[in-house]
Design a protein around this motif. Structure first.
Motif, PDB file in Angstrom:
ATOM      1  N   ASP A  44      -2.260  22.059  91.504  1.00 60.01           N
ATOM      2  CA  ASP A  44      -3.237  21.410  90.627  1.00 60.01           C
ATOM      3  C   ASP A  44      -2.519  20.657  89.515  1.00 60.01           C
ATOM      4  O   ASP A  44      -2.135  21.239  88.498  1.00 60.01           O
ATOM      5  N   PRO A  45      -2.319  19.364  89.639  1.00 58.63           N
ATOM      6  CA  PRO A  45      -1.646  18.603  88.580  1.00 58.63           C
ATOM      7  C   PRO A  45      -2.439  18.555  87.280  1.00 58.63           C
ATOM      8  O   PRO A  45      -1.870  18.263  86.215  1.00 58.63           O
ATOM      9  N   ASP A  46      -3.758  18.815  87.335  1.00 65.08           N
ATOM     10  CA  ASP A  46      -4.568  18.833  86.115  1.00 65.08           C
ATOM     11  C   ASP A  46      -4.412  20.139  85.326  1.00 65.08           C
ATOM     12  O   ASP A  46      -4.872  20.219  84.186  1.00 65.08           O
ATOM     13  N   PHE A  47      -3.803  21.161  85.957  1.00 60.83           N
ATOM     14  CA  PHE A  47      -3.484  22.389  85.223  1.00 60.83           C
ATOM     15  C   PHE A  47      -2.139  22.120  84.547  1.00 60.83           C
ATOM     16  O   PHE A  47      -1.070  22.327  85.114  1.00 60.83           O
ATOM     17  N   HIS A  48      -2.216  21.632  83.314  1.00 62.09           N
ATOM     18  CA  HIS A  48      -1.049  21.007  82.683  1.00 62.09           C
ATOM     19  C   HIS A  48       0.060  21.987  82.338  1.00 62.09           C
ATOM     20  O   HIS A  48       1.238  21.680  82.506  1.00 62.09           O
ATOM     21  N   CYS A  49      -0.290  23.174  81.835  1.00 57.42           N
ATOM     22  CA  CYS A  49       0.784  24.039  81.325  1.00 57.42           C
ATOM     23  C   CYS A  49       0.300  25.479  81.181  1.00 57.42           C
ATOM     24  O   CYS A  49      -0.899  25.747  81.109  1.00 57.42           O
ATOM     25  N   PHE A  50       1.287  26.363  81.115  1.00 58.39           N
ATOM     26  CA  PHE A  50       1.013  27.799  80.968  1.00 58.39           C
ATOM     27  C   PHE A  50       2.110  28.390  80.099  1.00 58.39           C
ATOM     28  O   PHE A  50       3.288  28.040  80.222  1.00 58.39           O
ATOM     29  N   MET A  51       1.728  29.332  79.214  1.00 60.11           N
ATOM     30  CA  MET A  51       2.683  29.968  78.303  1.00 60.11           C
ATOM     31  C   MET A  51       2.928  31.401  78.747  1.00 60.11           C
ATOM     32  O   MET A  51       1.998  32.193  78.865  1.00 60.11           O
ATOM     33  N   LEU A  52       4.225  31.736  78.942  1.00 62.83           N
ATOM     34  CA  LEU A  52       4.594  33.090  79.372  1.00 62.83           C
ATOM     35  C   LEU A  52       4.869  33.980  78.163  1.00 62.83           C
ATOM     36  O   LEU A  52       5.932  34.599  78.051  1.00 62.83           O
ATOM     37  N   ASP A  53       3.940  33.990  77.224  1.00 62.09           N
ATOM     38  CA  ASP A  53       3.884  34.987  76.148  1.00 62.09           C
ATOM     39  C   ASP A  53       5.029  34.914  75.153  1.00 62.09           C
ATOM     40  O   ASP A  53       5.220  35.840  74.371  1.00 62.09           O
ATOM     41  N   GLY A  54       5.828  33.855  75.173  1.00 59.47           N
ATOM     42  CA  GLY A  54       6.857  33.710  74.143  1.00 59.47           C
ATOM     43  C   GLY A  54       8.044  34.638  74.293  1.00 59.47           C
ATOM     44  O   GLY A  54       8.848  34.758  73.362  1.00 59.47           O
ATOM     45  N   GLN A  55       8.198  35.310  75.440  1.00 64.05           N
ATOM     46  CA  GLN A  55       9.296  36.268  75.599  1.00 64.05           C
ATOM     47  C   GLN A  55       9.945  36.111  76.966  1.00 64.05           C
ATOM     48  O   GLN A  55       9.269  35.993  77.983  1.00 64.05           O
ATOM     49  N   MET A  56      11.284  36.126  76.972  1.00 61.46           N
ATOM     50  CA  MET A  56      12.035  35.848  78.192  1.00 61.46           C
ATOM     51  C   MET A  56      12.178  37.055  79.105  1.00 61.46           C
ATOM     52  O   MET A  56      12.524  36.908  80.278  1.00 61.46           O
ATOM     53  N   VAL A  57      11.940  38.249  78.602  1.00 62.84           N
ATOM     54  CA  VAL A  57      12.151  39.424  79.449  1.00 62.84           C
ATOM     55  C   VAL A  57      11.238  39.410  80.675  1.00 62.84           C
ATOM     56  O   VAL A  57      11.580  39.967  81.715  1.00 62.84           O
ATOM     57  N   VAL A  58      10.094  38.728  80.567  1.00 57.23           N
ATOM     58  CA  VAL A  58       9.205  38.679  81.727  1.00 57.23           C
ATOM     59  C   VAL A  58       9.872  37.933  82.880  1.00 57.23           C
ATOM     60  O   VAL A  58       9.713  38.307  84.056  1.00 57.23           O
ATOM     61  N   LEU A  59      10.637  36.884  82.564  1.00 58.87           N
ATOM     62  CA  LEU A  59      11.333  36.165  83.622  1.00 58.87           C
ATOM     63  C   LEU A  59      12.565  36.924  84.097  1.00 58.87           C
ATOM     64  O   LEU A  59      12.920  36.862  85.280  1.00 58.87           O
ATOM     65  N   GLU A  60      13.231  37.632  83.203  1.00 67.15           N
ATOM     66  CA  GLU A  60      14.340  38.485  83.624  1.00 67.15           C
ATOM     67  C   GLU A  60      13.843  39.514  84.638  1.00 67.15           C
ATOM     68  O   GLU A  60      14.492  39.752  85.669  1.00 67.15           O
ATOM     69  N   PRO A  67      14.791  36.205  92.921  1.00 62.46           N
ATOM     70  CA  PRO A  67      15.861  35.282  92.503  1.00 62.46           C
ATOM     71  C   PRO A  67      15.742  33.912  93.165  1.00 62.46           C
ATOM     72  O   PRO A  67      16.187  32.908  92.611  1.00 62.46           O
ATOM     73  N   GLU A  68      15.126  33.859  94.337  1.00 58.92           N
ATOM     74  CA  GLU A  68      15.007  32.590  95.053  1.00 58.92           C
ATOM     75  C   GLU A  68      14.064  31.604  94.371  1.00 58.92           C
ATOM     76  O   GLU A  68      14.051  30.401  94.695  1.00 58.92           O
ATOM     77  N   ASN A  69      13.248  32.090  93.410  1.00 60.74           N
ATOM     78  CA  ASN A  69      12.288  31.220  92.723  1.00 60.74           C
ATOM     79  C   ASN A  69      12.810  30.680  91.396  1.00 60.74           C
ATOM     80  O   ASN A  69      12.066  30.022  90.665  1.00 60.74           O
ATOM     81  N   ARG A  70      14.060  30.926  91.098  1.00 55.90           N
ATOM     82  CA  ARG A  70      14.605  30.455  89.813  1.00 55.90           C
ATOM     83  C   ARG A  70      14.513  28.927  89.702  1.00 55.90           C
ATOM     84  O   ARG A  70      14.154  28.396  88.650  1.00 55.90           O
ATOM     85  N   ALA A  71      14.821  28.213  90.765  1.00 57.71           N
ATOM     86  CA  ALA A  71      14.775  26.744  90.721  1.00 57.71           C
ATOM     87  C   ALA A  71      13.352  26.246  90.499  1.00 57.71           C
ATOM     88  O   ALA A  71      13.136  25.257  89.775  1.00 57.71           O
ATOM     89  N   ARG A  72      12.365  26.888  91.118  1.00 59.46           N
ATOM     90  CA  ARG A  72      10.959  26.484  90.911  1.00 59.46           C
ATOM     91  C   ARG A  72      10.561  26.671  89.455  1.00 59.46           C
ATOM     92  O   ARG A  72       9.937  25.791  88.849  1.00 59.46           O
ATOM     93  N   VAL A  73      10.931  27.838  88.889  1.00 61.68           N
ATOM     94  CA  VAL A  73      10.609  28.095  87.483  1.00 61.68           C
ATOM     95  C   VAL A  73      11.296  27.064  86.594  1.00 61.68           C
ATOM     96  O   VAL A  73      10.674  26.481  85.683  1.00 61.68           O
TER      97      VAL A  73
END
Length: 702
Positions: A44-60, A67-73
């Motif tokens: 959905d290109p109209d879904f412009h953006c999303f905020m992952l709560d201001g903390q990086m540990v969620v991505l860690e 690990p294969e989705n790092r490039a997509r993120v």
């Protein structure tokens, strides 16, 4: 003509890493959430953006499984469609050290940059109140704003949702108060703000009604026409219907400009309006509009003590010693180990963790993480210190060298407790003297003598450890060495600066007398004021939860006043006097089955305190151990004074915080004011001419 309302809708989730279920169960949901989020952003290109709560540990945590989705993120971060950072974890600000908050931002900022961009917002959505120095810490990272929810007091009516927040050092940021929370338009089109909506039917008309109400509420407190709607809540996934909802909202409310955008975009709009903002200086820890949960400062106190112990190890020992060792030798300065230790301890700093208000399993896992950080910190500190020692010339004196290092930025002339490790069977341990670098014999007081065994890699240590009290003088950031040799005669006679009797002692500063009930009386020789009943204990029922203390309907308060204590003198000078005070405090075993009163059954609550007075120190040192055999109760140590000041002063983050002692009379608050407050290292009351301060190690509530 009135400006058109400019409404920014921010899609987000608030992610508690562990809380009412433990970490791994939450991570399963987190991984699925981000999987579906990436699919949505691609679809959905109209879904412009999303905020992952201001903390990086969620991505860690996510990359550990995907690990294969790092490039997509990284692709969506670089495009600005996925907002990440600046924090590593969202902390409870009061219960962590200021240095740990800086490390938190350093690690989070770097992780976000490695993915392609940092959300430059001082986002603190759900912290249980906010420290006065937060603007100062944020500004140190060029963050000129703070966005928060909890903690606002009655000043909110005057400040509105946008104001200038000034730290004690004068640093200021633009503050955005999310008065209706970080979830004021969560679950649009569904009948619940928080919860499982997977089996519910979406209702577009309901979504539009919810938006209209949220805009009206935001408009009532805003100082500009820029309004903020937060489309998310705890553990909520991105709402795929949002593009449809906003298209319908633009048609239904043509007088309002809706944008699906970011917090940074909203802040730009607020600044563009050039409002005349009111100013505020101070902390936010009141519950006028939402609960602020100040009772967590004493919940699961063992967590607070472990946190204090590990942070002190990293900040005061491992890091400075490692840095000095590296400067001297080029070795032992491996920052990767130290960052690893920091990450272990920082993962314990979110509010549902360090506050102690989660299920038991969460806090069991916290102690494991503290242990990991402590293992690294102790090893780095030990090895770094040994590297420094190898650079010191000990050839000037015979004997076993003992080196003391002062990591502080000012000199220490004090009494050190020195542990001397003799080899088993070494006869010198029976009778020895201690010399300084000039060969001058230094008198000491022997405190204990015991065998110890500990292991290092490829090295077992069996030692006879003799602990002594020794007067020392160490320069700022420096060291001094002493030498243990066989005794050459009697010890030199020490000047008698400590006078000791059976149940008390005095030095040049204070006089201490232990009372039959185990409390003590202290006379300040400088002011002549006597403080009575110090270190007496009070026990009351607690019918509350892990967030908030609550009395029962039929309350019962017990104290140790009038009990018969067992008082034993352990040390009688000349440098240290120590007394052990034992109490058999009998308290109700629990609450009654209906929770309305305390049970009739009594159990023993053994309390043992060691009370120490040193020759040249004005303070009394207390170490208390409690064998807790009761449930549903609150035990506190009491230190009454004859002083009646208006304010208390407590150690805060980069500042001493002044707080009114008397509570305001209020009605209609979400959470009534509480006499329970936060301290870091001390709390003090004084009337200008006299005062009493309590200093603590990991006991943050007063």
């Amino acid at each position: 003509m009135k400006d058109k309302d400019a409404v920014t809708v921010v899609s987000e989730t608030h992610w508690d890493r562990a809380w009412y279920v433990p970490f791994q169960e939450f991570r399963v949901r987190l991984v699925r959430l981000i999987d579906r989020l990436l699919d949505l952003l691609e679809r959905d290109p109209d879904f412009h953006c999303f905020m992952l709560d201001g903390q990086m540990v969620v991505l860690e945590d996510y990359f550990a499984i995907r690990p294969e989705n790092r490039a997509r993120v990284k692709h969506f971060v670089q495009e600005g469609r996925l907002q990440v950072g600046p924090w590593y974890v969202l902390v409870d600000e009061f219960l962590v050290s200021p240095e740990s908050m800086i490390r938190n931002l350093l690690i989070g900022w770097r992780m976000a940059e490695e993915l392609g961009g940092v959300m430059e917002v001082g986002y603190a959505p759900d912290t249980f109140g906010h420290i006065a120095a937060l603007p100062q810490i944020l500004a140190g990272f060029n963050l000129d704003n703070a966005v928060f929810w909890r903690g606002m007091g009655p000043e909110g009516e005057e400040l509105g949702t946008e104001f200038e927040w000034i730290a004690p050092d004068g640093t200021s940021v633009l503050a955005i108060w999310m008065a209706d929370g970080y979830h004021n338009v969560s679950n649009l089109g569904y009948p619940i703000k928080w919860g499982d909506i997977s089996q519910m039917r979406f209702d577009l008309e309901l979504a539009l009604e919810q938006i209209e109400r949220a805009v009206e509420s935001a408009r009532a407190r805003a100082n500009t026409s820029a309004l903020l709607l937060m489309n998310g809540i705890d553990h909520a996934e991105a709402q795929p219907e949002l593009s449809q909802i906003l298209a319908a909202a633009r048609e239904r409310f043509p007088e309002i400009e809706f944008r699906h955008a970011t917090l940074e975009d909203h802040i730009v709009q607020v600044r563009a309006a050039q409002p005349e903002l009111r100013k505020w200086s101070g902390e936010f820890n009141q519950g006028t509009y939402t609960s602020v949960l100040q009772g967590v400062y004493s919940t699961r106190m063992y967590l607070k003590q472990a946190n204090h112990r590990v942070l002190t190890l990293l900040e005061r020992y491992a890091e400075p010693l490692s840095g000095l060792a590296w400067a001297l030798t080029g070795r032992e300065g491996d920052p990767a180990f130290l960052e690893e230790a920091w990450r272990w301890v920082l993962r314990n700093h979110p509010h549902d963790d360090i506050c102690g208000c989660s299920v038991d399993r969460v806090h069991e896992e916290m102690m494991y993480r503290f242990g990991q950080a402590e293992q690294i910190g102790r090893t780095i500190a030990r090895d770094s210190f040994r590297s420094i020692l190898r650079e010191i010339d000990y050839t000037q004196r015979e004997g076993l060298p003992m080196t003391l290092f002062n990591p502080l930025g000012w000199p220490r002339q004090d009494i050190a407790l020195l542990e001397i490790p003799f080899d088993m069977g070494d006869p010198i341990a029976d009778d020895f003297q201690i010399l300084d670098g000039d060969g001058q014999e230094i008198p000491y007081q022997k405190l204990s003598d015991e065998p110890r065994f500990w292991m290092e890699v490829l090295k077992g240590n069996a030692k006879r450890v003799v602990t002594v009290a020794l007067p020392v003088n160490v320069s700022a950031g420096g060291y001094t060495s002493y030498y243990v040799q066989p005794a050459a005669g009697d010890q030199p006679v020490m000047e008698k600066r400590l006078r000791v009797w059976e149940r008390g002692a005095e030095n040049d500063f204070v006089s201490l007398q232990i009372q039959p009930d185990g409390s003590f009386t202290l006379t300040d020789k400088g002011t002549g004021i006597t403080y009575q009943g110090l270190n007496r204990f009070e026990d009351v029922e607690d019918a509350g939860d892990e967030y908030t203390y609550s009395p029962s309907l039929e309350g019962q308060t017990l104290t140790t006043e009038g009990l018969e204590a067992t008082i034993t003198r352990l040390q009688a000078g000349p440098l240290q006097a120590t007394f052990r005070v034992g109490l058999d405090f009998r308290v109700p075993a629990s609450l009654s089955e209906d929770g309305q009163k305390r049970s009739e059954e009594r159990v023993s609550l053994p309390i043992s305190s060691k009370i120490t007075l040193f020759a040249d120190r004005p303070g009394v040192y207390i170490s208390t151990t409690v064998d807790n055999r009761a449930k549903d109760h609150r035990l506190r140590a009491l230190f009454p004074t004859p002083l009646r000041p208006e304010y208390s002063h407590a150690d805060g983050h980069f500042a001493v915080i002044e707080r009114e002692i008397d509570l305001p009379e209020v009605t209609g608050w979400e959470e009534d004011p509480s006499p329970t407050k936060h301290q870091r290292a001390f709390v003090d009351i004084s009337d200008g001419g006299a005062g009493l301060a309590l200093l603590n190690r990991g006991l943050p509530e007063y």
